[in-house]
Design a protein around this motif. Sequence first.
Motif, PDB file in Angstrom:
ATOM      1  N   UNK A 219      11.406   6.124 -19.923  1.00 29.79           N
ATOM      2  CA  UNK A 219      11.602   6.901 -18.707  1.00 29.79           C
ATOM      3  C   UNK A 219      10.674   6.396 -17.612  1.00 29.79           C
ATOM      4  N   UNK A 220      11.272   5.998 -16.503  1.00 28.09           N
ATOM      5  CA  UNK A 220      10.504   5.548 -15.340  1.00 28.09           C
ATOM      6  C   UNK A 220      10.651   6.601 -14.239  1.00 28.09           C
ATOM      7  N   UNK A 221       9.517   7.062 -13.707  1.00 21.50           N
ATOM      8  CA  UNK A 221       9.541   8.039 -12.617  1.00 21.50           C
ATOM      9  C   UNK A 221       9.091   7.359 -11.336  1.00 21.50           C
ATOM     10  N   UNK A 222       9.947   7.352 -10.343  1.00 22.28           N
ATOM     11  CA  UNK A 222       9.560   6.887  -9.009  1.00 22.28           C
ATOM     12  C   UNK A 222       8.960   8.061  -8.263  1.00 22.28           C
ATOM     13  N   UNK A 223       7.646   8.036  -8.115  1.00 26.39           N
ATOM     14  CA  UNK A 223       6.934   9.169  -7.505  1.00 26.39           C
ATOM     15  C   UNK A 223       6.446   8.717  -6.132  1.00 26.39           C
ATOM     16  N   UNK A 224       7.247   9.035  -5.131  1.00 27.03           N
ATOM     17  CA  UNK A 224       6.988   8.512  -3.785  1.00 27.03           C
ATOM     18  C   UNK A 224       6.474   9.627  -2.878  1.00 27.03           C
ATOM     19  N   UNK A 225       5.206   9.494  -2.492  1.00 24.50           N
ATOM     20  CA  UNK A 225       4.594  10.445  -1.568  1.00 24.50           C
ATOM     21  C   UNK A 225       4.786   9.980  -0.129  1.00 24.50           C
TER      22      UNK A 225
ATOM     23  N   UNK B 298      15.812   6.643 -15.135  1.00 24.37           N
ATOM     24  CA  UNK B 298      15.005   6.682 -13.915  1.00 24.37           C
ATOM     25  C   UNK B 298      15.140   8.037 -13.234  1.00 24.37           C
ATOM     26  N   UNK B 299      14.014   8.610 -12.865  1.00 26.65           N
ATOM     27  CA  UNK B 299      14.015   9.842 -12.070  1.00 26.65           C
ATOM     28  C   UNK B 299      13.335   9.539 -10.749  1.00 26.65           C
ATOM     29  N   UNK B 300      13.989   9.886  -9.647  1.00 25.93           N
ATOM     30  CA  UNK B 300      13.393   9.703  -8.319  1.00 25.93           C
ATOM     31  C   UNK B 300      12.806  11.014  -7.829  1.00 25.93           C
ATOM     32  N   UNK B 301      11.534  10.999  -7.495  1.00 26.49           N
ATOM     33  CA  UNK B 301      10.910  12.197  -6.933  1.00 26.49           C
ATOM     34  C   UNK B 301      10.261  11.846  -5.611  1.00 26.49           C
ATOM     35  N   UNK B 302      10.768  12.468  -4.576  1.00 28.36           N
ATOM     36  CA  UNK B 302      10.183  12.292  -3.251  1.00 28.36           C
ATOM     37  C   UNK B 302       9.322  13.525  -3.008  1.00 28.36           C
ATOM     38  N   UNK B 303       8.033  13.329  -2.856  1.00 27.16           N
ATOM     39  CA  UNK B 303       7.117  14.450  -2.718  1.00 27.16           C
ATOM     40  C   UNK B 303       6.452  14.382  -1.351  1.00 27.16           C
ATOM     41  N   UNK B 304       6.445  15.487  -0.639  1.00 25.53           N
ATOM     42  CA  UNK B 304       5.739  15.511   0.635  1.00 25.53           C
ATOM     43  C   UNK B 304       4.249  15.430   0.335  1.00 25.53           C
ATOM     44  N   UNK B 305       3.580  14.457   0.936  1.00 24.51           N
ATOM     45  CA  UNK B 305       2.157  14.265   0.645  1.00 24.51           C
ATOM     46  C   UNK B 305       1.368  15.521   0.984  1.00 24.51           C
ATOM     47  N   UNK B 306       1.793  16.201   2.011  1.00 25.73           N
ATOM     48  CA  UNK B 306       1.075  17.400   2.442  1.00 25.73           C
ATOM     49  C   UNK B 306       1.056  18.453   1.336  1.00 25.73           C
ATOM     50  N   UNK B 307       2.125  18.558   0.569  1.00 22.14           N
ATOM     51  CA  UNK B 307       2.211  19.603  -0.445  1.00 22.14           C
ATOM     52  C   UNK B 307       1.328  19.300  -1.647  1.00 22.14           C
ATOM     53  N   UNK B 308       0.776  18.102  -1.703  1.00 20.62           N
ATOM     54  CA  UNK B 308      -0.092  17.765  -2.822  1.00 20.62           C
ATOM     55  C   UNK B 308      -1.384  17.159  -2.295  1.00 20.62           C
TER      56      UNK B 308
END
Lengths: 316, 316, 316
Positions: free
Chosen positions: B53-59, B80-90
């Motif tokens: 499992x590859x996670x694309x964790x893009x802030x 593959x799982x794509x996760x777009x994360x708002x940098x502000x939320x983390x």
Amino acid sequence: MNLQLDEQGRLKHLLTTEGLPRSLLERLLDRAEPYARAAEAGFKKDPLLVGKTVVNLFFENSTRTRTTFELAATRLSADVVNLQVAASSTAKGETLLDTLKTLEAMQADLFVIRHEASGAAHFFAEHAAPGVAILNAGDGRHAHPTQALLDAFTIRRHKHKFEGLSVAIVGDIVHSRVARSNIHALRSLGCTDLRVVGPPPLIPAGIVELGVSVEHDLMRGLDGVDVIILLRLQKERMVGAFLPSLGEFHRDYGLTRERLARLKPEVLVMHPGPINRGVEIEGEVAYGPQSLIIEQVRNGVAVRMSVMAEILANTQ
Amino acid sequence: MNLQLDEQGRLKHLLTTEGLPRSLLERLLDRAEPYARAAEAGFKKDPLLVGKTVVNLFFENSTRTRTTFELAATRLSADVVNLQVAASSTAKGETLLDTLKTLEAMQADLFVIRHEASGAAHFFAEHAAPGVAILNAGDGRHAHPTQALLDAFTIRRHKHKFEGLSVAIVGDIVHSRVARSNIHALRSLGCTDLRVVGPPPLIPAGIVELGVSVEHDLMRGLDGVDVIILLRLQKERMVGAFLPSLGEFHRDYGLTRERLARLKPEVLVMHPGPINRGVEIEGEVAYGPQSLIIEQVRNGVAVRMSVMAEILANTQ
Amino acid sequence: MNLQLDEQGRLKHLLTTEGLPRSLLERLLDRAEPYARAAEAGFKKDPLLVGKTVVNLFFENSTRTRTTFELAATRLSADVVNLQVAASSTAKGETLLDTLKTLEAMQADLFVIRHEASGAAHFFAEHAAPGVAILNAGDGRHAHPTQALLDAFTIRRHKHKFEGLSVAIVGDIVHSRVARSNIHALRSLGCTDLRVVGPPPLIPAGIVELGVSVEHDLMRGLDGVDVIILLRLQKERMVGAFLPSLGEFHRDYGLTRERLARLKPEVLVMHPGPINRGVEIEGEVAYGPQSLIIEQVRNGVAVRMSVMAEILANTQ
């Protein structure tokens, strides 16, 4: 030069149904048949396109259409990448080209393109590298060829032939890529009694040159038809500019149970969806026994699998 | 302790090209070669990573980069799982850690991380569980190691060796993670004549300590070079703060056909993309015969497949 | 008529744990066991659902939950489509139904549904075509059955049985679908000492009818328990309306190291995540030796695989 067909007459890109020979249209419908039957029997997966890459490049938001293409490619075992691009961020042709060239370099085999500008799919096809295919998923008012193919497929499954069939397309013809693609496909497939029905502002000048007749009165237009294809009214754009009101449109052109009852008993009702209940169609008609609307969605996956299989069998 | 290499010198995480031994860099380039050749021959799928499992964790939003990593993982048959994360939320390290630990618990094997903060990838690598790998897809101004690898791979395909090669990196060195990663990689691979070229405000103090020479005049910096690596100018951040105007930058540092004609005839032009036409490069140069820009994108998928294969072959 | 079970007592839809027989719950936990063990040993992929289509239909944003369902379906080799739908755009039941019918027509086999409205999953199950399954991933305050199953699975892995076990659920019971689903599941599985603990405004009237005891004092509620299930406090909704302040909640109900030290030494701490550090739990407790929070996430994938396998083995 024909953008869509190579020298051997094989499909390279699918941009429009205009100019496609009857034999090719029939092959695409034939090829969809086993996919439709297998899915009905619970078998949905075909390893045909293992290792191929399909990019859904959507400049216009349409979850529904994107999902059918995504499922079609996935069920053919292709790798699928979904890219939702704001049209504004790629306003200039130059940048569109950079996007295409970059994704081509990642060895995408087929681009499914949806764009609000008429001609966008042609633009991509003109600039695509050899071996890279473009599939138009709707460009502006221009064309929506897979919708026309799935409509033809659905009609053929019920009526078995196009000769001698009367088909009416009803509603906003002037803005409709679906209407235009359906007219070209149905004419090429042998349908001779093809009518467009709607209020004068929504019927484009010169449409008769495509081999259709024009009728402004709904019931006269539907008299004796075998198939009715209703179009979705773009409500926001319509009122004021083209129509006095939605209520008036429904009163004059809405397909109701009462009207349906006065037509041929075996007439079939189609609509590309999503429907506007109470505008172009009554809810009871949409889900009634003569409606093929849900079947159109189902056939849409099979037809898109057929097109992808046909095009990608011609590349390597 | 070396975060990137285990006791046997095998790659655990890829965070930066700094400190990577030449033998490892060469192995990564060697391993990309069959992927590049197979894709050119139309074979893109390798079952190597089935079940991984590859996670694309893009802030940080980057559709282009995310797509190359997604395709690389998919072509190796990983999930593959794509996760777009708002940098502000983390924003807080604590929450970043919660995100990492949660995804680790879902048995992700490799995280591809893009973050605007320099050091983010190191932070994740320090806290990752054993057997969980971090691949830096660009962190702030710090590092972009796969870009450096694909640049080296592209150079090697054309020039076959790094010894005796003259390479100039041109533009905004001070803000560029690409420049930094390229310098470390090319130096380690044996390139001795490595130059950075740009206006004084865009050249970081102390850069010569990395083994490069500095030149402020473009044509003097490009004199006799075999390869030019142009950097993307972050236009928004530049004007006023670092540069008088984009026009002035282009006048002094833009690579034009006219300037290219005065250099070694076999000089190669590279750029990590997307290009700013008319700023750091003329459009005709970008798509001209000496440009490798599109080839860089293509090689990017093969190199990322190589890195994922190398790292995940070391886990289980 | 039972929406969840067919005439043979097999699971058709999973909407709630309420009314599920113990034998079925135990079968679901049993079926998760090999998935959990295989994943721990590095084997995550099962070809069981090749050709099945799972649609994640999320009307409420939850990347974390969506990811666990996506991974569960992907590891069972199903084709997965993620659809994030703004609840506002489908406010009317009619349109919800159009969405369901359209996606059904694309031959989706299972819908994972998350919705802010209690009863949304039941609505879909009532209208789903035969052979189409609904899996509730959380609907309003009503139910979150897979969370309850993964909690039960996690408890069973450590305590081996439910008889004789004391379990306390602490916090905002009134708004919690997790609390409700846990109570039904744990009661059905044989847990007799089940307590809910929280301030009076957060304990729903009539909860005792579900077979639980109520305690307002934290330490009295936790006295002698084997398992503590903390709930996430919806901070935004709470202060003012239900609670004087977060600080006061933490003072009265937060699980701290100091409090934990005064309980049974082998008591286990659970939380559905994401945690609010310093509100319902101290960070040191959350990552401490008695915490199962990370293990819950891991078990969540195995349990969801089990549910999907169970349901889709009953369709064809």
